[in-house]
Scaffold this active site. Sequence first.
Site, short mmCIF file in Angstrom:
data_model
loop_
_atom_site.label_atom_id
_atom_site.label_comp_id
_atom_site.label_asym_id
_atom_site.label_seq_id
_atom_site.Cartn_x
_atom_site.Cartn_y
_atom_site.Cartn_z
N LYS A 190 0.84 -1.20 0.00
CA LYS A 190 0.00 0.00 0.00
C LYS A 190 0.88 1.25 0.00
CE LYS A 190 -3.82 -2.43 2.17
NZ LYS A 190 -4.54 -2.83 3.39
N GLN A 192 -4.40 -1.23 9.54
CA GLN A 192 -4.41 -2.59 9.00
C GLN A 192 -5.03 -3.57 9.99
OE1 GLN A 192 -3.58 -3.29 5.84
NE2 GLN A 192 -3.98 -5.48 6.07
N ASP A 198 -10.87 3.33 4.07
CA ASP A 198 -11.21 1.91 4.11
C ASP A 198 -12.73 1.70 4.04
OD1 ASP A 198 -9.50 -0.28 4.20
OD2 ASP A 198 -8.83 0.16 6.23
N1 GUN Z 1 -7.11 -6.54 6.35
C1 GUN Z 1 -7.55 -7.28 5.32
N2 GUN Z 1 -8.17 -6.52 4.41
C2 GUN Z 1 -8.13 -5.25 4.87
C3 GUN Z 1 -8.60 -4.02 4.36
O1 GUN Z 1 -9.22 -3.94 3.30
N3 GUN Z 1 -8.35 -2.94 5.16
C4 GUN Z 1 -7.70 -3.03 6.34
N4 GUN Z 1 -7.53 -1.91 7.03
N5 GUN Z 1 -7.25 -4.17 6.84
C5 GUN Z 1 -7.45 -5.28 6.10
#
Ligand code: GUN
Length: 314
Positions: free
Chosen positions: A74, A118, A141
Amino acid sequence: MFLNGPPRPAVIYFLVDHLMGTTTIIDGKAKAAALSQKITEKAAVLRNNLGIRPGLAVVIVGEDPASKVYVRNKKRTAEACGFHSVKHSLPEESDQPTVLNLISQLNSDPDIHGILVQLPLPSHLNEQLVTQSIAPEKDVDGFHLQNIGMLTAGHLDNAFVPCTPAGCMVMIEEQLGHDLSGLHAVVIGRSNIVGKPMASLLLKANATVTICHSRTKDLPKVAKTADILVAAVGRAEMVGAEWIKPGAIVIDVGINRTQVEIDGEIKNKLVGDVNFEEALGIAGAITPVPGGVGPMTIIMLMSNTLRSAEMTTS
Ligand code: GUN
């Protein structure tokens, strides 16, 4: 000598065509690369015209290896798009006030337009409290209840949509157009991150939507009624040939780490929730793993962050 091996009987060509030729493999990586270029250009315009550089803050707590890989990707993608990109790595034992304090600082930082924590978080932290502490206008998100509510009510213009279902929807629309009237979509999985928002997006596009999960009776039979099948269960290659309606669009959200033996050596392999080989020749189109949903998820995060930065100007 035959360059491609000895000639094959026509029936073999027919079978190969039938098996290989009828299923479109949806190239999420290529689509994400094309979108990345557009986002990079728009970010440059925003910066040159208004002096605003989209800023993304990614927070990771602990040492989960898979999460570390996702966060690194990311951050890299944000940099490649020309964004201001910061990563906050907190130790596993960080307490709730420490995490909330960091989010509060990021909420009021004018250089940050998107905040992502995350998941999963270490078990001593309250995931709900943490995700709800992110300012809704920086919640790229789409996990804040305000954004979930907007999406569920169909107000997409005012919502940040969670990145994985948003990426799936882009690929579905590319195959079938924006109006899914008359089509039956089956989503396997009822998570807040994928299953539920995916169902809301499909419903908004006029599909008839069924959400299935581990307690659904005769799951393969229900799945086989789908024109659009979204598999988000987290079980390696669970969806087999008998689950797929001929010609269906199959979107594989799963990322499962498995081990296979190649030439006597045990190797790690990523597989989806769909048995890809079995789906070939039955599905009309399918996303591969890797190279399907994964790259699209990351690019949707960039798209949300750019949009958040653009919204500060209006
Ligand atoms: N963990 C797995 N998928 C995601 C996501 O789309 N966003 C976040 N913040 N954590 C994750």
